[in-house]
Structures are given as C-alpha cells and as structure tokens.
Design a protein around this motif. Sequence first.
Motif, mmCIF file in Angstrom:
data_model
loop_
_atom_site.group_PDB
_atom_site.id
_atom_site.type_symbol
_atom_site.label_atom_id
_atom_site.label_comp_id
_atom_site.label_asym_id
_atom_site.label_seq_id
_atom_site.Cartn_x
_atom_site.Cartn_y
_atom_site.Cartn_z
ATOM 1 N N GLY A 1 -42.597 -61.543 -23.377
ATOM 2 C CA GLY A 1 -43.600 -62.227 -22.580
ATOM 3 C C GLY A 1 -44.572 -63.062 -23.391
ATOM 4 N N ARG A 2 -44.451 -63.027 -24.729
ATOM 5 C CA ARG A 2 -45.328 -63.844 -25.583
ATOM 6 C C ARG A 2 -44.590 -65.025 -26.202
ATOM 7 N N GLU A 3 -43.332 -65.189 -25.850
ATOM 8 C CA GLU A 3 -42.501 -66.227 -26.461
ATOM 9 C C GLU A 3 -42.989 -67.630 -26.122
ATOM 10 N N LEU A 4 -42.761 -68.522 -27.049
ATOM 11 C CA LEU A 4 -42.930 -69.955 -26.828
ATOM 12 C C LEU A 4 -42.079 -70.631 -27.895
ATOM 13 N N ARG A 5 -40.840 -70.975 -27.509
ATOM 14 C CA ARG A 5 -39.928 -71.536 -28.504
ATOM 15 C C ARG A 5 -38.929 -72.493 -27.869
ATOM 16 N N VAL A 6 -38.424 -73.371 -28.703
ATOM 17 C CA VAL A 6 -37.343 -74.258 -28.290
ATOM 18 C C VAL A 6 -36.066 -73.437 -28.351
ATOM 19 N N GLU A 7 -35.400 -73.324 -27.218
ATOM 20 C CA GLU A 7 -34.156 -72.546 -27.147
ATOM 21 C C GLU A 7 -32.984 -73.381 -27.656
ATOM 22 N N TYR A 8 -32.864 -74.614 -27.122
ATOM 23 C CA TYR A 8 -31.799 -75.518 -27.596
ATOM 24 C C TYR A 8 -32.132 -76.949 -27.210
ATOM 25 N N LEU A 9 -31.434 -77.872 -27.842
ATOM 26 C CA LEU A 9 -31.529 -79.306 -27.547
ATOM 27 C C LEU A 9 -30.138 -79.821 -27.263
ATOM 28 N N GLU A 10 -30.019 -80.757 -26.338
ATOM 29 C CA GLU A 10 -28.767 -81.474 -26.126
ATOM 30 C C GLU A 10 -29.035 -82.914 -26.531
ATOM 31 N N VAL A 11 -28.217 -83.426 -27.447
ATOM 32 C CA VAL A 11 -28.432 -84.759 -27.997
ATOM 33 C C VAL A 11 -27.141 -85.563 -27.996
ATOM 34 N N THR B 1 -39.731 -92.750 -27.699
ATOM 35 C CA THR B 1 -39.073 -91.964 -28.748
ATOM 36 C C THR B 1 -37.645 -91.639 -28.322
ATOM 37 N N VAL B 2 -36.920 -90.932 -29.186
ATOM 38 C CA VAL B 2 -35.559 -90.517 -28.850
ATOM 39 C C VAL B 2 -35.540 -89.529 -27.687
ATOM 40 N N ALA B 3 -36.685 -88.953 -27.373
ATOM 41 C CA ALA B 3 -36.764 -87.966 -26.290
ATOM 42 C C ALA B 3 -37.239 -88.564 -24.966
ATOM 43 N N GLU B 4 -37.409 -89.895 -24.935
ATOM 44 C CA GLU B 4 -37.814 -90.523 -23.676
ATOM 45 C C GLU B 4 -36.754 -90.224 -22.616
ATOM 46 N N ASP B 5 -37.183 -89.809 -21.460
ATOM 47 C CA ASP B 5 -36.315 -89.439 -20.335
ATOM 48 C C ASP B 5 -35.562 -88.127 -20.546
ATOM 49 N N ALA B 6 -35.906 -87.369 -21.569
ATOM 50 C CA ALA B 6 -35.260 -86.069 -21.772
ATOM 51 C C ALA B 6 -35.681 -85.118 -20.653
ATOM 52 N N GLU B 7 -34.749 -84.296 -20.233
ATOM 53 C CA GLU B 7 -35.045 -83.278 -19.230
ATOM 54 C C GLU B 7 -35.617 -82.048 -19.927
ATOM 55 N N LEU B 8 -36.728 -81.551 -19.434
ATOM 56 C CA LEU B 8 -37.294 -80.294 -19.931
ATOM 57 C C LEU B 8 -36.785 -79.172 -19.047
ATOM 58 N N LYS B 9 -36.152 -78.185 -19.647
ATOM 59 C CA LYS B 9 -35.739 -76.983 -18.922
ATOM 60 C C LYS B 9 -36.659 -75.866 -19.386
ATOM 61 N N LEU B 10 -37.435 -75.355 -18.469
ATOM 62 C CA LEU B 10 -38.427 -74.345 -18.794
ATOM 63 C C LEU B 10 -37.994 -72.998 -18.228
ATOM 64 N N HIS B 11 -37.911 -72.006 -19.082
ATOM 65 C CA HIS B 11 -37.492 -70.661 -18.688
ATOM 66 C C HIS B 11 -38.630 -69.696 -19.005
ATOM 67 N N ARG B 12 -39.184 -69.068 -17.980
ATOM 68 C CA ARG B 12 -40.284 -68.115 -18.170
ATOM 69 C C ARG B 12 -39.711 -66.715 -18.366
ATOM 70 N N THR B 13 -40.196 -66.023 -19.396
ATOM 71 C CA THR B 13 -39.813 -64.628 -19.597
ATOM 72 C C THR B 13 -40.964 -63.745 -19.116
ATOM 73 N N PRO B 14 -40.634 -62.639 -18.453
ATOM 74 C CA PRO B 14 -41.678 -61.773 -17.910
ATOM 75 C C PRO B 14 -42.385 -60.989 -19.012
ATOM 76 N N LEU B 15 -43.599 -60.566 -18.698
ATOM 77 C CA LEU B 15 -44.380 -59.716 -19.600
ATOM 78 C C LEU B 15 -43.903 -58.286 -19.394
ATOM 79 N N LEU B 16 -43.164 -57.774 -20.368
ATOM 80 C CA LEU B 16 -42.604 -56.430 -20.291
ATOM 81 C C LEU B 16 -43.192 -55.549 -21.382
#
Length: 113
Positions: A102-112, A55-70
């Motif tokens: 701490g419940r988030e699960l979302r795409v923050e941004y894409l670089e294309v 797909t167009v996302a082959e070899d895309a880098e995943l940047k994962l940012h964990r937010t704490p449970l507050l």
Amino acid sequence: MHEMAMAQGIMDIVESYARKNDAKKVRVVSLIIGEMAGVVFESLEFCFKALAEGTVAEDAELKLHRTPLLGQCNDCGWQGHIVKYNFFCPKCNSAKVDIISGRELRVEYLEVD
C-alpha cells in the motif's frame, strides 16, 4: 501539489529508458500506486500529460494500478485491509501491525516503439 513532482520523476524514468533503448515513442506507462501514497489519479494524469507534451511520451497512455493498504499483526497473525489508517489489529487490538503493501509508487513497465 505533490503529483507534479511525482509526474516529473516518472518522466525522468521514461525519458532515460527511452534514450537507453533508442525508443522513438512511448506508448504505455504502467504505474503501481499504493493506497497510502496519497496520489490523486486525475491530478497525476494531468501533470504527466502536461510534462509529456513535445517528448517521446506525448500521447502515452497512463495505466494506473492501485494496491490496497494491507497489514499483518505480529501478535495474532491477522492479515487484511487496513481501513481509515487504523493501524491497530481488528482481531486482537495490538499495535504491532506491519504494513505489507500500500506504500508503493513505481513504474511497473513501459511499452515503446
């Protein structure tokens, strides 16, 4: 393994965005994932890479940012990290603690390209 379903949802978002913006290649997919989402990063990365092949996302880098449970106590005003899912206020022992992150699960941004 719920990471496969999450990876599929992420791929749906990535492919839809790429189509709408005539992107030829997705370079980076940045995600914000809350501590309470229960996501195993390594599993999510594995599933995403498998789905991205060809797909167009082959070899895309995943940047994962964990937010704490507050949390925030509605009785005494305490704010802080909720440890081991103990939703009682550590200051006054109230059960009136709201989750503020701490419940988030979302795409923050894409670089294309």
